[in-house]
Design an enzyme around this catalytic site. Structure first.
Site, PDB file in Angstrom:
ATOM      1  N   ARG A   1     -17.963   0.781   9.622  1.00  0.00           N
ATOM      2  CA  ARG A   1     -17.449   1.883  10.448  1.00  0.00           C
ATOM      3  C   ARG A   1     -16.032   1.600  10.929  1.00  0.00           C
ATOM      4  O   ARG A   1     -15.214   2.512  11.044  1.00  0.00           O
ATOM      5  CB  ARG A   1     -18.371   2.103  11.650  1.00  0.00           C
ATOM      6  CG  ARG A   1     -19.753   2.615  11.295  1.00  0.00           C
ATOM      7  CD  ARG A   1     -20.618   2.744  12.529  1.00  0.00           C
ATOM      8  NE  ARG A   1     -21.963   3.208  12.212  1.00  0.00           N
ATOM      9  CZ  ARG A   1     -22.923   3.370  13.114  1.00  0.00           C
ATOM     10  NH1 ARG A   1     -22.688   3.101  14.396  1.00  0.00           N
ATOM     11  NH2 ARG A   1     -24.115   3.792  12.746  1.00  0.00           N
TER      12      ARG A   1
ATOM     13  N   GLY B   1     -28.835  11.283   7.159  1.00  0.00           N
ATOM     14  CA  GLY B   1     -30.175  11.254   6.578  1.00  0.00           C
ATOM     15  C   GLY B   1     -30.207  11.828   5.180  1.00  0.00           C
ATOM     16  O   GLY B   1     -29.174  12.065   4.538  1.00  0.00           O
TER      17      GLY B   1
ATOM     18  N   ASP C   1     -32.215  10.596  16.172  1.00  0.00           N
ATOM     19  CA  ASP C   1     -31.894   9.218  16.583  1.00  0.00           C
ATOM     20  C   ASP C   1     -30.915   9.111  17.748  1.00  0.00           C
ATOM     21  O   ASP C   1     -30.803   8.045  18.350  1.00  0.00           O
ATOM     22  CB  ASP C   1     -31.320   8.442  15.393  1.00  0.00           C
ATOM     23  CG  ASP C   1     -32.277   8.382  14.217  1.00  0.00           C
ATOM     24  OD1 ASP C   1     -33.496   8.390  14.460  1.00  0.00           O
ATOM     25  OD2 ASP C   1     -31.811   8.341  13.069  1.00  0.00           O
TER      26      ASP C   1
ATOM     27  N   GLU D   1       8.007  -3.893   5.277  1.00  0.00           N
ATOM     28  CA  GLU D   1       9.308  -4.413   4.864  1.00  0.00           C
ATOM     29  C   GLU D   1      10.211  -4.670   6.064  1.00  0.00           C
ATOM     30  O   GLU D   1      10.888  -5.704   6.147  1.00  0.00           O
ATOM     31  CB  GLU D   1      10.014  -3.414   3.932  1.00  0.00           C
ATOM     32  CG  GLU D   1       9.215  -3.033   2.701  1.00  0.00           C
ATOM     33  CD  GLU D   1       8.382  -1.788   2.892  1.00  0.00           C
ATOM     34  OE1 GLU D   1       8.395  -0.923   2.004  1.00  0.00           O
ATOM     35  OE2 GLU D   1       7.697  -1.669   3.934  1.00  0.00           O
TER      36      GLU D   1
END
Length: 360
Positions: free
Chosen positions: A185, A293, A201, A53
């Site tokens: 993400r 996972g 990983d 605003e």
């Protein structure tokens, strides 16, 4: 489409520009219209910055007097990082305010509307309310439950595998799906994985240049995360959630940008998901992306704390009893216990399918 709906769509379009930058505040857009012409517009750009605003009024200047203000959320009526927006609206001489819905924040909760009406300003609500609520679904969930809205994202083969029997997982889905995952993400406040994903990983857990990097949250009850893990680099803050009984390693205390937080456990080797979400909510995390996972996926699903599911499916069959699946854990014993996806849509991204829907 009515004129009010037309201008509200403009406000919603502007509001979306604040995605990932304004948490724990909601995304808000503002449009000022006079004689059926836009004379000013703005949106909330970042937490602590001017609200929509105020930005719109500054752009309109003296043209704001007698105009109609379109907002996708009730204007605030309390002091926070900035002064109450409702006071600026009244002072500018606005004659009419059209807002999508009332802010459920107890600090607002209709006070802005009452103050506007007391000043003689006409107030209209309910315009494109459903779309406006959907845009700020994470904020609404957080303000009402004090826990983050949880989106669980996973990617698997047609038979539900996320890796081969030997652990190979790069890559099951194609580059287009992976790029879409990176954009996801950038849209959330934090991304969560289990330590198993870190060890297997060693992911970076960033938006890969698609936008702002989220806070990285690692569920690691026994603090097994290696100090050289990519997820501990300086590209984003990292919070590691550990068991209260786990001793703190001195090296972690010196690691810049890494925060260790003790959480009560649900059972040996598994942290209490509800307690973790309570803590994350208290830190201002409104939207959490779970991207781990099978174990962490099952933990969140079994706790019934997943609000939205995004599942990428690659047109591949991996097979193998020992191959990891997207949801592990104990599972259910009767089909009647299965969690059902509602209000879902299926889209094609590259060669893969994306199934997205609600679990509420």
């Amino acid at each position: 489409m009515t004129p009010d709906e037309r201008w509200m769509r403009q406000a919603l379009k502007l509001a979306r520009r604040g995605l990932s930058y304004v948490h724990p505040n909601p995304m808000v857009g503002a449009v000022l219209v006079k004689n059926n012409r836009m004379v000013g517009a703005g949106y909330h750009r970042r937490y602590g910055g001017p609200h929509a605003e105020v930005e719109a009024l500054a752009r309109a200047g003296v043209k704001a007097k007698g105009a109609t203000l379109y907002l996708n959320l009730e204007p605030c009526a309390h002091w926070g990082k900035t002064p109450p927006c409702v006071d600026a609206v009244i002072a500018a001489g606005i004659k009419r305010v059209v807002a999508a819905f009332r802010d459920p924040n107890p600090k607002v909760a209709g006070k802005g509307f009452r103050k506007l009406r007391a000043a003689g300003i006409a107030v209209v609500t309910g315009v494109l309310e459903e779309e406006a609520r959907e845009l700020n679904r994470a904020f609404l969930h957080w303000i009402q439950s004090r826990r983050p809205y949880v989106t669980l994202k996973t990617a698997s083969s047609l038979d539900g595998k996320i890796a081969t029997a030997k652990g190979e997982s790069k890559w099951i889905t194609g580059p287009e799906a992976r790029s879409a995952g990176h954009r996801l993400r950038a849209e959330v406040d934090a991304i969560a994985v289990g330590v198993g994903t870190i060890l297997a990983d060693d992911p970076l857990l960033t938006a890969h240049g698609r936008g702002r990097n989220p806070v990285r949250v690692i569920f690691d009850s026994r603090l097994r995360t290696p100090l050289k893990a990519h997820s501990l680099d300086a590209s984003a803050p990292t919070w590691i959630l550990i068991d209260r009984s786990t001793p703190l390693r001195a090296a972690f205390k010196k690691k810049t940008g890494v925060r260790l937080q003790a959480i009560r456990r649900q059972k040996p080797g598994r942290l209490d998901i509800k307690a973790a979400l309570d803590w994350l909510g208290a830190q201002g995390i409104t939207h959490l992306l779970v991207e781990g996972g099978g174990e962490i996926n099952s933990a969140f699903l079994e706790a019934d704390l997943v609000d939205e599911l995004i599942w990428f499916v690659a047109p591949k069959i991996i097979g193998g009893k020992e191959a990891r699946t997207a949801v592990e854990g104990q599972g259910i014993f009767r089909l009647a216990q299965a969690q059902k996806l509602t209000r879902f849509q299926v889209t094609r991204i590259g060669q893969d399918l994306c199934i997205r829907g609600s679990l509420r």
